[in-house]
Design a protein around this motif. Structure first.
Motif, PDB file in Angstrom:
ATOM      1  N   UNK A  11       0.726  -1.006  -0.035  1.00  0.00           N
ATOM      2  CA  UNK A  11      -0.059   0.017   0.130  1.00  0.00           C
ATOM      3  C   UNK A  11       0.939   1.155   0.050  1.00  0.00           C
ATOM      4  N   UNK A  12       1.976   1.273  -0.701  1.00  0.00           N
ATOM      5  CA  UNK A  12       2.866   2.576  -0.807  1.00  0.00           C
ATOM      6  C   UNK A  12       3.769   2.501   0.242  1.00  0.00           C
ATOM      7  N   UNK A  13       4.739   3.436   0.231  1.00  0.00           N
ATOM      8  CA  UNK A  13       5.626   3.411   1.312  1.00  0.00           C
ATOM      9  C   UNK A  13       6.417   2.057   1.606  1.00  0.00           C
ATOM     10  N   UNK A  14       6.779   1.428   0.397  1.00  0.00           N
ATOM     11  CA  UNK A  14       7.319   0.102   0.451  1.00  0.00           C
ATOM     12  C   UNK A  14       9.071   0.485   0.670  1.00  0.00           C
ATOM     13  N   UNK A  15       9.479   1.735   0.417  1.00  0.00           N
ATOM     14  CA  UNK A  15      10.968   1.868   0.212  1.00  0.00           C
ATOM     15  C   UNK A  15      11.318   1.972  -1.165  1.00  0.00           C
ATOM     16  N   UNK A  16      10.263   2.376  -1.998  1.00  0.00           N
ATOM     17  CA  UNK A  16      10.663   2.511  -3.665  1.00  0.00           C
ATOM     18  C   UNK A  16      11.917   3.430  -3.742  1.00  0.00           C
ATOM     19  N   UNK A  17      11.969   4.591  -3.284  1.00  0.00           N
ATOM     20  CA  UNK A  17      12.815   5.574  -3.712  1.00  0.00           C
ATOM     21  C   UNK A  17      14.164   5.231  -3.349  1.00  0.00           C
ATOM     22  N   UNK A  18      14.400   4.284  -2.353  1.00  0.00           N
ATOM     23  CA  UNK A  18      15.573   3.911  -2.029  1.00  0.00           C
ATOM     24  C   UNK A  18      16.049   3.101  -3.094  1.00  0.00           C
ATOM     25  N   UNK A 267       8.793  -4.523  -2.054  1.00  0.00           N
ATOM     26  CA  UNK A 267       8.055  -5.049  -0.807  1.00  0.00           C
ATOM     27  C   UNK A 267       8.691  -4.915   0.396  1.00  0.00           C
ATOM     28  N   UNK A 268       8.081  -4.271   1.360  1.00  0.00           N
ATOM     29  CA  UNK A 268       8.793  -4.280   2.600  1.00  0.00           C
ATOM     30  C   UNK A 268       8.867  -5.869   3.158  1.00  0.00           C
ATOM     31  N   UNK A 269       9.497  -6.123   4.339  1.00  0.00           N
ATOM     32  CA  UNK A 269       9.797  -7.360   5.053  1.00  0.00           C
ATOM     33  C   UNK A 269       8.452  -7.527   5.959  1.00  0.00           C
ATOM     34  N   UNK A 331      12.713  -4.721   1.225  1.00  0.00           N
ATOM     35  CA  UNK A 331      13.275  -3.750   2.048  1.00  0.00           C
ATOM     36  C   UNK A 331      13.006  -3.859   3.404  1.00  0.00           C
ATOM     37  N   UNK A 332      13.675  -2.932   4.417  1.00  0.00           N
ATOM     38  CA  UNK A 332      13.414  -2.848   5.524  1.00  0.00           C
ATOM     39  C   UNK A 332      13.686  -4.420   6.743  1.00  0.00           C
ATOM     40  N   UNK A 333      14.164  -5.001   5.995  1.00  0.00           N
ATOM     41  CA  UNK A 333      14.682  -6.467   6.644  1.00  0.00           C
ATOM     42  C   UNK A 333      15.055  -6.217   8.134  1.00  0.00           C
ATOM     43  N   UNK A 334      15.940  -5.165   8.311  1.00  0.00           N
ATOM     44  CA  UNK A 334      16.780  -4.810   9.650  1.00  0.00           C
ATOM     45  C   UNK A 334      15.601  -4.568  10.491  1.00  0.00           C
ATOM     46  N   UNK A 335      14.539  -4.228  10.229  1.00  0.00           N
ATOM     47  CA  UNK A 335      13.371  -3.910  11.302  1.00  0.00           C
ATOM     48  C   UNK A 335      12.988  -4.976  12.032  1.00  0.00           C
ATOM     49  N   UNK A 336      13.281  -6.200  11.480  1.00  0.00           N
ATOM     50  CA  UNK A 336      12.611  -7.462  12.268  1.00  0.00           C
ATOM     51  C   UNK A 336      13.690  -8.030  13.008  1.00  0.00           C
TER      52      UNK A 336
END
Ligand code: IMP
Length: 425
Positions: A11-18, A267-269, A331-336
């Motif tokens: 739903x957006x905000x997946x980290x596309x810009x990075x 896709x975010x994790x 993306x954002x696998x580190x968050x887990x």
């Protein structure tokens, strides 16, 4: 040469810009093809954060051309503010950006009506828009009553068109929304401020892009929002008013389909969402807050706290299907890293029956079927070699890869450009 596409799988905000930032290095032209200032694209370079709304994030590279495609709805006043703030950081914007003559102009009444509808909605009808006027502007486009950037190249005709538009909109705003009317001369002045600065950069971007592709240039199509917000393939009516998906990328850029090579789904994790609408794996209360804080999940455009939930395989498979994605960036696998064990929704039950698709009706009744995976409990921020990830983290990624059936080409382990694992071509 090929055009590659970066499209949001959630739903957006997946980290596309990075991801776009990382891929821009090997690209000549970066194109935004839909949406408007509702998007918030964040890039971090050497610890410094840049947020873009309308301008492709590739602008921070010296030698890249950025294009605002025909599918974008362009708020000229907002655009000038964004250009000024990027130029203040020392980047040249005007010399490197083209705007499509067919992009629609988003005018003040679009925002006023959007905000009025949102503020006047009850919990049943509220969409939770960004109040940037997006849906109202696209509605005018479809009604064939909009003003396009290219109209400004013929000021006399454009002014006449604007007069009729403002007359009609002022009536609509008064009768339907009780809003004050707009002064046509003031709106015109705003348009002329934009036009005076940008008239030499308004072109037929579809022609330009196809010619450049024929000449061997590499093009990257930059999606905003994501598949879950697509007006056709998302969770209607809780969607944005454009098509972030692959079909929308071709329509919104005018790039011939035969040039399209890689469709990379981001896709975010895990998953986040802002605004209203169904979200099968959503976490509530302390569990939701924990993931939100770990991921810093607050909207880049509106600052709203994002709703957070676990990774959802059916949702990603839906995105892979409707976009024809042939690669995924996780993306954002580190968050887990903080979790003892990590649930993943590996399937759905709807009204007591297992289903193997992301339903277009009844998503709010879907019950996710979870499987738990062991966490890795160590900080992986910035690791850029897959083999250096903890074994459980590698296993987790490999399992996701198998479940979605598409190669994972990139893994992001932190916000910075360098916090990236590239797995294959
Ligand atoms: P609109 O695009 O402002 O009309 O908002 C429609 C829906 O899309 C709302 O739920 C917004 O929160 C959501 N939305 C729009 N742009 C973005 C974005 O860039 N990231 C995440 N959600 C978005």
């Amino acid at each position: 040469m090929p055009a590659n596409l970066v499209v949001g799988a959630q739903w957006g905000d997946e980290g596309k810009a990075k991801v776009i930032d990382v891929l821009s290095k090997d690209t000549d032209i970066i194109v935004r093809y839909q949406g408007g200032a509702n998007a918030g694209h964040t890039v971090v370079v050497k610890g410094k954060k840049y947020v873009f709304h309308l301008i492709p994030s590739g602008i921070i590279y010296d030698n890249k051309i950025c294009v605002i495609g025909n599918g974008v709805v362009l708020d000229p006043t907002y655009f000038l503010e964004e250009v000024a703030s990027i130029e203040k950081e020392g980047f040249d914007v005007r010399g490197k950006t083209f705007i499509s003559d067919s992009a629609h102009l988003l005018l003040p009444f679009h925002k006023m009506i959007d905000a009025s509808i949102e503020d006047g909605s009850d919990s049943e009808t509220k969409i939770g828009t960004t109040k940037k006027g997006i849906g109202i502007c696209y509605a005018d486009k479809m009604m064939r009553t909009g003003l396009r950037v290219g109209d400004l190249l013929f000021p006399e005709t454009a002014r006449n068109k604007l007069k009729t538009i403002i007359q009609n909109k002022n009536r609509e705003m008064d009768i339907l929304y009780g809003l004050p009317g707009l002064n046509e001369a003031e709106v015109w002045d705003q348009l002329m401020t934009f036009y005076d600065l940008w008239k030499n950069r308004i072109i037929n971007t579809s022609f330009y892009l196809n010619e450049e592709l024929k000449e061997g240039k590499r093009v990257l199509l930059e999606g905003a929002q994501g598949t879950g917000l697509d007006v056709d393939f998302g969770t209607y009516p809780y969607v944005t008013s454009s098509n972030p998906t692959t079909g929308g990328a071709l329509i919104g850029s005018g790039v011939g389909y035969h040039f399209l090579k890689k469709v990379i789904g981001i896709s975010k994790a895990y998953i986040t969402r802002v605004g209203e609408g169904p979200f099968p794996t959503e976490l509530f209360g302390d569990e939701g807050s924990r993931l939100r804080e770990l991921g810093g999940e607050y909207g880049a455009t509106t600052g709203r706290p994002r709703r957070c939930g676990w990774f959802d395989v059916e949702m990603l498979k839906h995105a892979i299907r409707v976009n024809g994605m042939n690669a995924v960036a996780l993306t954002k696998i580190d968050v887990l890293s903080d979790y003892e064990s990590i649930p993943v929704a590996i399937g759905y039950e709807l009204d007591g029956k297992k289903i193997n698709y992301f339903p277009s009706q009844g998503l709010e009744r879907v019950k996710p079927i979870y499987k738990e995976f062991p966490g890795w409990k160590s900080d992986i921020t910035g690791i850029n070699d897959f083999k250096k990830l903890p074994k459980n983290c590698q296993d987790y990624i490999n399992v996701l890869r198998e479940l979605i059936g598409v190669p994972v080409h990139m893994i992001s382990t932190g916000p910075d450009r360098d916090h990236t694992i590239i797995l294959a071509g």
